[in-house]
Motif scaffolding. Structure first.
Motif, PDB file in Angstrom:
ATOM      1  N   TYR A   1      36.392   1.700   3.491  1.00 45.58           N
ATOM      2  CA  TYR A   1      37.615   2.503   3.454  1.00 45.58           C
ATOM      3  C   TYR A   1      37.879   3.125   2.083  1.00 45.58           C
ATOM      4  CZ  TYR A   1      38.908   1.313   8.186  1.00 45.58           C
ATOM      5  OH  TYR A   1      38.927   1.209   9.556  1.00 45.58           O
ATOM      6  N   THR A   2      36.872   3.138   1.223  1.00 45.58           N
ATOM      7  CA  THR A   2      37.045   3.734  -0.098  1.00 45.58           C
ATOM      8  C   THR A   2      37.489   5.189  -0.001  1.00 45.58           C
ATOM      9  OG1 THR A   2      35.376   2.268  -1.041  1.00 45.58           O
ATOM     10  CG2 THR A   2      35.872   4.268  -2.262  1.00 45.58           C
ATOM     11  N   GLY A   3      36.835   5.946   0.854  1.00 51.44           N
ATOM     12  CA  GLY A   3      37.161   7.361   0.991  1.00 51.44           C
ATOM     13  C   GLY A   3      38.586   7.588   1.456  1.00 51.44           C
ATOM     14  N   GLN A   4      39.042   6.800   2.430  1.00 52.06           N
ATOM     15  CA  GLN A   4      40.398   6.973   2.939  1.00 52.06           C
ATOM     16  C   GLN A   4      41.445   6.572   1.910  1.00 52.06           C
ATOM     17  OE1 GLN A   4      41.394   5.801   6.917  1.00 52.06           O
ATOM     18  NE2 GLN A   4      39.310   6.057   7.662  1.00 52.06           N
ATOM     19  N   ILE A   5      41.157   5.493   1.157  1.00 52.38           N
ATOM     20  CA  ILE A   5      42.090   5.077   0.110  1.00 52.38           C
ATOM     21  C   ILE A   5      42.188   6.161  -0.964  1.00 52.38           C
ATOM     22  CG2 ILE A   5      42.443   3.397  -1.735  1.00 52.38           C
ATOM     23  CD1 ILE A   5      41.163   1.294   0.162  1.00 52.38           C
ATOM     24  N   LYS A   6      41.048   6.691  -1.373  1.00 55.24           N
ATOM     25  CA  LYS A   6      41.021   7.742  -2.388  1.00 55.24           C
ATOM     26  C   LYS A   6      41.732   9.004  -1.885  1.00 55.24           C
ATOM     27  CE  LYS A   6      37.692  10.141  -5.423  1.00 55.24           C
ATOM     28  NZ  LYS A   6      37.783  11.531  -4.954  1.00 55.24           N
ATOM     29  N   LYS A   7      41.503   9.353  -0.642  1.00 53.22           N
ATOM     30  CA  LYS A   7      42.130  10.549  -0.069  1.00 53.22           C
ATOM     31  C   LYS A   7      43.651  10.404  -0.034  1.00 53.22           C
ATOM     32  CE  LYS A   7      42.068  13.453   4.084  1.00 53.22           C
ATOM     33  NZ  LYS A   7      41.487  13.634   5.436  1.00 53.22           N
TER      34      LYS A   7
END
Length: 322
Positions: A57-63
């Protein structure tokens, strides 16, 4: 050239998620566990991330962070309510893109610096798919090395002005909650939750109901009871938990009153490894644990449920034969 994340709306806006607590405390669900962004939305504003969710979920957290605070933003710090796998799953990959401090209670450090695994979960408590299948959940140890520092004993972090960190053990030895006195906003991790985390159906539906900590991972029930009493005494106005939607107002008041007055009946399993004797831990990790209860039946049920889910997922539909 680094690609920019496509934002869902103007910087500083939020979609009004059911996991948001206040205008400056936003929540994000990563499959079944929540992370929180503390900070006034707006380009370049400082903020802090609470927990790191499940792996992947790195991408979603960053987004989400970039929608709130602008492209290229990074937190002032990451605060872990505790180190269970579902709260640290994306931490390692986030630390590859963010050079920021990570804080956890000193009693969590053994599990985050490679010194000790957690007390194992207890599938024998029963109560649903999540508990029956908990024997497959990883218990570490993880090793984030010197990226993780202990929260000061006074519970105050320079990156979180106006907030205090409160030790709320039971679900994990160094579990903490975060409280802002000015408006009585509370983030509790898994000290208690707002869905029945033992049940996969309740988790999927995110049915709002206040429960004690997820039972299969709670290793000290007396400490868990005392932590709930400590948090109820704060008289919070809005609460964000590790599992379930945010709760405020009368729902919160009535739910916490019911939980605090009936904690044993509502939360503590009738049997299980840690029900009558807690795991003994210190700053080096596990010191002593009660003998494991037999969970042969629970394990068999868990495997059966997992097999059933895979069968349904893989079984060809009628239309595929056309």
């Amino acid at each position: 050239m680094e690609s920019q994340v496509e934002l869902d709306g103007p910087v500083g806006t939020s979609a009004g998620s059911p996991y948001d607590l206040t205008h400056d405390v936003a929540g994000l669900k990563t499959l079944m566990v929540n992370v929180y962004f503390i900070g006034e939305p707006g380009q370049g504003n400082p903020w802090v991330l609470v927990d790191a969710g499940l792996p992947g979920y790195t991408g979603q957290i960053k987004k989400k962070a970039e929608r709130l605070f602008g492209v290229g933003t990074q937190p002032e710090a990451i605060v872990l309510t505790h180190g269970h796998f579902d709260h640290t799953g994306s931490l390692k990959s986030l630390l590859k893109i963010w050079n920021v401090p990570v804080y956890a209670h000193k009693l969590e450090l053994p599990y985050l610096t490679g010194k000790s695994s957690y007390p194992p979960p207890d599938p024998a408590i029963g109560g649903g798919f999540m508990s029956y299948s908990s024997f497959i959940f990883p218990i570490g140890p993880d090793d984030f090395g010197d990226r993780v520092s202990a929260i000061p004993d006074n519970g105050l972090l320079p990156e979180l002005p106006g907030w205090r960190v409160i030790h709320t053990p039971g679900h994990a030895p160094g579990h903490v909650s975060l409280f802002r006195d000015s408006d009585r906003t509370l983030i509790v991790g898994d000290a208690f939750v707002t869905t029945n985390q033992n049940s996969a159906v309740a988790v999927a539906q995110q049915k709002k109901e206040i429960h004690g900590p997820p039972a299969y991972f709670t290793c000290d029930w007396e400490a868990a009871r005392q932590s709930v009493q400590k948090l109820v005494a704060l008289n919070p106005r809005a609460v964000g938990t590790g599992h379930g939607v945010a709760v405020s107002g009368l729902d919160l008041e009535l739910g916490l009153s019911r939980l605090s007055h009936n904690f044993d009946e509502l939360s503590i399993p009738s049997e299980g490894r840690y029900v009558r004797q807690a795991a003994v831990t210190d700053e080096s990790g596990i010191r002593d644990m009660p003998a494991p209860t037999s969970y042969t039946v629970a394990k068999a049920i868990g495997w059966g449920m997992l097999a059933g889910i895979l069968l349904v997922a893989l079984w060809p539909s009628e239309s595929s034969d056309d």
